[in-house]
Design an enzyme around this catalytic site. Structure first.
Site, PDB file in Angstrom:
ATOM      1  CD  GLU A 135      -3.034  -1.016   0.207  1.00 11.89           C
ATOM      2  OE1 GLU A 135      -3.046  -0.014  -0.536  1.00 11.89           O
ATOM      3  OE2 GLU A 135      -3.877  -1.932   0.140  1.00 11.89           O
ATOM      4  CG  ASP A 282      -5.667  -7.218  -7.753  1.00 10.35           C
ATOM      5  OD1 ASP A 282      -4.587  -7.454  -7.197  1.00 10.35           O
ATOM      6  OD2 ASP A 282      -6.524  -6.474  -7.244  1.00 10.35           O
ATOM      7  CD  GLU A 376     -14.796  -5.055  -1.104  1.00 11.86           C
ATOM      8  OE1 GLU A 376     -13.759  -5.186  -0.425  1.00 11.86           O
ATOM      9  OE2 GLU A 376     -14.767  -4.631  -2.290  1.00 11.86           O
ATOM     10  CD  GLU A 394     -10.376  -1.545  -8.046  1.00 12.46           C
ATOM     11  OE1 GLU A 394      -9.311  -1.339  -7.437  1.00 12.46           O
ATOM     12  OE2 GLU A 394     -11.508  -1.317  -7.540  1.00 12.46           O
TER      13      GLU A 394
END
Length: 897
Positions: A135, A282, A376, A394
């Site tokens: 992150e 991803d 989610e 996204e």
């Protein structure tokens, strides 16, 4: 068919195929959105951004994030811990840094200049706090580099930032050096967390003890670290990022070419072996392709294309993207999808694979409309699995890329829906609040930094005209956090690319395997196994209705409704439409009707056959609608037959030399004797039916009488086979798959359905074995001639079989049988040629799982003495192989999120 023109890029500039994909001249469908309407929506995006940003600055800064319900900043340590979610917070004004390049893109140049001064004045990076390496890299390091890129661009333009002397870049290098200690592992994979002040492993660092990290966490470093190296001229960052990527590539599963979700950073063993394109993996795939675009290194494209081919082979079931097990890629690992996979259609646009991008995006859009936001996680029948929605961007990202690739105004309407839902359901007086439950509309006191960094970027770009943008976005690549890095970095000085001979890199890569080093030392890559080309989108969609034709069936599938206009029937049809309950797969007339409706039969690798409809292949629009109705009816029929999921059954070989040690897991039938209700099961010798298909009266009926008949799958319905062997006097039947190589190792077991008629007349048990398991039985019969088996609901204790003990006693040496029998997907076979049905490549979702093909008892109990011949040795060899399968299945149970 549509024509595609392919070409091979000749220069580095030609490699920037993201630009090529965005130059489509596709005719717009229907009514284009007016410039005034687009301007209105663009301005609405700016107003919404102002609402979120100003509330963060007024109520939260210098805290990392805004808490929009209580109108205050979220300061780590002062608010109740949220676990791993808080690892993104480092007391470094996260939201402001993450938003820097968004300010420039939205033409807020003065605000950007003021924000940069605030960052330089107020932000500290030496805080004694443990943060996520992943992150911090994508949000803070990426935010600083994106801000630096914008500052340099504005300075070069000569109006703003004339005072700027690379201060953000200096901060970025400071942060990069603070992240580097995380890479001090034998594998080169970074620790998942690092202390900004003390690094890792030190007594004050409170980190360095972790053993596992997610694939995306370790594989989403290269863009930011390579950009940092090339901006600063210090190669150390790019070297470490490449080393981590090399290790992940080396540890891929070599048969499936897939990677797992979680890996041990020391041993390289996969901890979680499920594989998909969503959470945990991803951005690893995203960064392989984008590293090629940004850096121009062919190795990244080669690796991406090898992975992508496997994704499309095993994971992509358009419009669905389903996780699989890396060692058993034909076996679904779960029956739901997570929202992070919504980025994948956008990545497919960059790849140039537009059709599946359109299909998956449309599925996501219909789910969004169904629940107002993308949950989610949601099931394969589009119900909510996890109800939260933390304002993820996204879906908006993929919408933007699809619009750029197709210029279809449909995607502008999709963007309008996203805007409307944000304003209607997420907007609160102090910003925008994440949804706690999309079903109830309840909020969570949370507004993540990525909402400002990504959502408003992509929505602004969707509605903006070229002249609205302060710079040419085609000169930049978007990171996974939507930070802008200039493509000119491909020509910047950097550490030597392969082949590697420099002492700096050799010293930095001491643990790299010989295979990877040899790959790097090759002067020419073997380009025969991957695709160097990208499509010319000018010819990609010669039919303006093509994207719409892909979307319409998916919309109907999600909505569970297909409005049918009152039109006259096509004269050529001359008959009412085919109904699912009447369909017979061996009827030539029915197959011809399917063809006219655009429905085709696809033979899957695991022996099943899938019904797929492509509306564009129907002979007319009416025929396509008939096909859509037929597919929906077939889905409903399949669903009805799967409502009562039966557990798997056991075929236990009890004759010499096996004596009950080998148990084959068999698929049950929904008719005939229910072995689950039988105390003793059915015991008998097996014999092969003649004809082997069992589709006619048996010629060897006298020999079959009193025995269990072996039958081959195919040519007729299961119930018909059962009636023929029952007429011959058989006491049971075992159907063996005719697809050579099929195995329950890689495929879900069947539940055999009836033929649509009353099957009460079938009073014997019928079980199904895949080819691998059935072949074990056939080989035993060939070698020993007399093979006795026990058909039952579960493996029986051998002492009870041979000594006449309690047949209900469970085999205590096989403790996995009770749990593993519920861990894998089962499929109802409707008939011999169409067991699995799905509109437009959408699979019907099975509801219950079944266990592994073979179970063994590793510690034999008392049993008759047998000779240690070659056959018994082969049995032991098979046992070892089966035990490995059992362990893999056990791991899959633990891997379920």
């Amino acid at each position: 068919m549509w024509t595609v023109l392919w070409f091979r890029p000749a220069t580095m500039s030609a490699l920037l195929f993201s630009l090529l994909l965005l130059l489509s001249t596709l005719c717009r469908l229907g009514q284009s959105m007016s410039r005034e309407e687009k301007l209105k929506l663009r301005n609405q995006v700016v107003e919404m951004f102002d609402h979120a940003y100003s509330n963060y600055m007024d109520h939260a800064y210098p805290a990392d994030e805004l808490m929009p319900l209580t109108c205050r900043g979220r300061v780590r340590g002062l608010e109740p811990s949220r676990g791993d979610v808080d690892d993104a917070l480092g007391m470094f004004s996260l939201t402001l840094i993450d938003t820097l390049d968004t300010l420039v893109l939205l033409n807020k140049t003065a605000e950007f200049e003021a924000a940069v001064r605030r960052v330089l004045k107020d932000v500290r990076l030496d805080n004694d706090v443990v943060v996520s390496v992943f992150e911090t890299n994508i949000r803070v390091l990426g935010g600083l580099l994106g801000g630096h890129s914008m500052a340099v661009m504005l300075k070069d333009a000569g109006h703003y930032m004339q005072w700027y002397q690379d201060e953000l870049l200096h901060m970025a290098k400071d942060l990069g050096l603070r992240l580097l200690p995380a890479f001090n592992t034998s594998s080169g994979l970074p620790y998942p967390r690092v202390n900004l002040k003390h690094g890792v492993r030190g007594p004050e660092s409170r980190t360095g003890t972790e053993t596992d990290t997610c694939t995306a966490c370790a594989g989403t470093i290269i863009l930011e670290f390579a950009a940092l190296s090339r901006f600063t001229g210090d190669p150390v960052f790019e070297v470490h990022a490449r080393r981590a990527l090399n290790f992940l590539w080396e540890k891929r599963q070599r048969n499936s070419n897939l990677v797992g979700t979680t890996i041990n950073i020391h041993s390289g063993e996969w901890v979680r072996r499920d594989s998909g394109v969503g959470a945990g993996i991803d951005s690893y795939y995203e960064y392989l392709l984008k590293a090629y675009i940004l850096l121009g290194d062919d190795l990244f494209l080669q690796r991406f294309n090898i992975h992508y081919a496997s994704i499309m082979k095993y994971i992509s079931q358009p419009p669905l993207l389903l996780d699989v097990h890396i060692h058993k890629p034909l076996l679904p690992a779960r029956t739901w999808m997570d929202s992070l996979l919504a980025f994948f259609p956008g990545l497919q646009v960059l790849k140039g694979d537009i059709r599946p991008a359109i299909e998956t995006h449309e599925m996501l859009y219909q789910v969004t409309k169904k629940h107002n936001f993308l949950p989610e996680a949601f099931t394969t029948d589009f119900r909510v699995h996890w109800a939260q929605h933390p304002l993820r961007p996204e879906f908006a990202e993929s919408t933007y890329f699809l619009y750029k690739a197709t210029k279809d105004p449909y995607y502008l309407e999709v963007g309008r829906t996203v805007l409307d839902n944000l304003n209607r359901f997420a907007r609160v007086p102090c910003g925008f609040a994440a949804m706690k439950d999309v079903r109830t509309g309840s909020h969570e006191d949370r507004m993540d930094s990525f909402f400002l960094a990504e959502m408003f970027k992509y929505l602004f770009l969707l509605f903006a005209e070229e002249e609205d943008l302060p710079f040419n976005v085609e000169d930049y690549i978007f990171t996974t956090e939507a930070h802008l890095l200039p493509l000119s970095l491909s020509t910047a000085p950097h550490a030597p690319s392969p082949p590697v001979n420099s002492t700096v890199q050799a010293a930095s890569l001491p643990h790299l395997s010989a295979s990877v080093k040899s790959l790097w030392s090759e002067e020419e890559l073997d380009d025969s196994n991957f695709d160097w080309t990208c499509p010319n989108t000018r010819l990609l969609f010669p039919d303006p209705a093509f994207p719409r034709n892909l979307r319409d069936p998916i919309r109907s599938a999600v909505d569970k409704s297909c409005p049918r206009p009152a039109l006259h029937r096509e004269p050529g049809m001359g008959r009412p439409p085919l109904r699912a309950q009447d369909f017979m797969a061996n009827n030539p007339d029915h197959l011809e009707l399917l063809r006219r409706m655009g429905v085709s039969l696809i033979h899957l690798k695991d022996g099943r056959v899938q019904l797929v409809q492509h509306a564009t292949q129907a002979v007319s629009a009416v025929a396509a609608e008939d096909g859509m109705r037929f597919m929906q009816e077939m889905m409903e029929l399949s669903s009805q037959q799967q409502k009562e999921q039966l557990p798997p059954r056991a075929v236990q070989i009890i004759s010499h030399p096996f004596f009950g040690r080998v148990v084959l897991t068999a698929g049950p039938a929904q008719f005939g004797t229910d072995l689950f209700k039988s105390i003793t099961g059915v015991r008998g010798f097996v014999t092969v039916a003649e004809p082997y298909s069992g589709c006619a009266e048996l010629s060897n009926a006298a020999f079959v009488q009193g025995r269990i008949a072996l039958l081959q799958r195919g040519q007729c319905m299961f119930a018909e086979k059962a009636r023929h062997i029952m007429k011959a006097g058989a006491i049971g039947g075992i159907v063996i798959d005719d697809n050579e190589g099929s195995s329950s190792d890689t495929a879900p077991l069947f539940q055999m359905a009836g033929d649509g008629r009353n099957t009460d007349d079938v009073t014997l048990p019928l079980l199904f074995l895949f080819y691998k398991e059935g072949n074990i039985l056939l080989e035993a019969l060939k070698e020993y001639r007399e093979v006795e088996v026990l058909l039952s609901d579960k493996a029986r204790d051998r002492a009870s079989i041979f000594k006449g003990g309690d047949a209900q006693e469970e085999d205590q040496t096989s403790p996995t049988s009770a749990t593993l029998d519920r861990s894998h997907v089962s499929t109802v076979e409707l008939d011999e040629s169409a067991p699995e049905l799905a509109p437009d490549n959408e699979e019907v979702t099975p509801e219950e799982d079944v266990g592994p093909a073979i179970k063994s008892n590793p510690e034999p109990e008392q049993e008759p003495a047998v000779d240690k011949d070659s056959s018994s040795k082969s049995v032991k060899a098979m046992m070892a192989d089966w035990q490995e399968d059992l362990e893999a299945f056990q791991q899959m149970e633990k891997d379920e999120l």
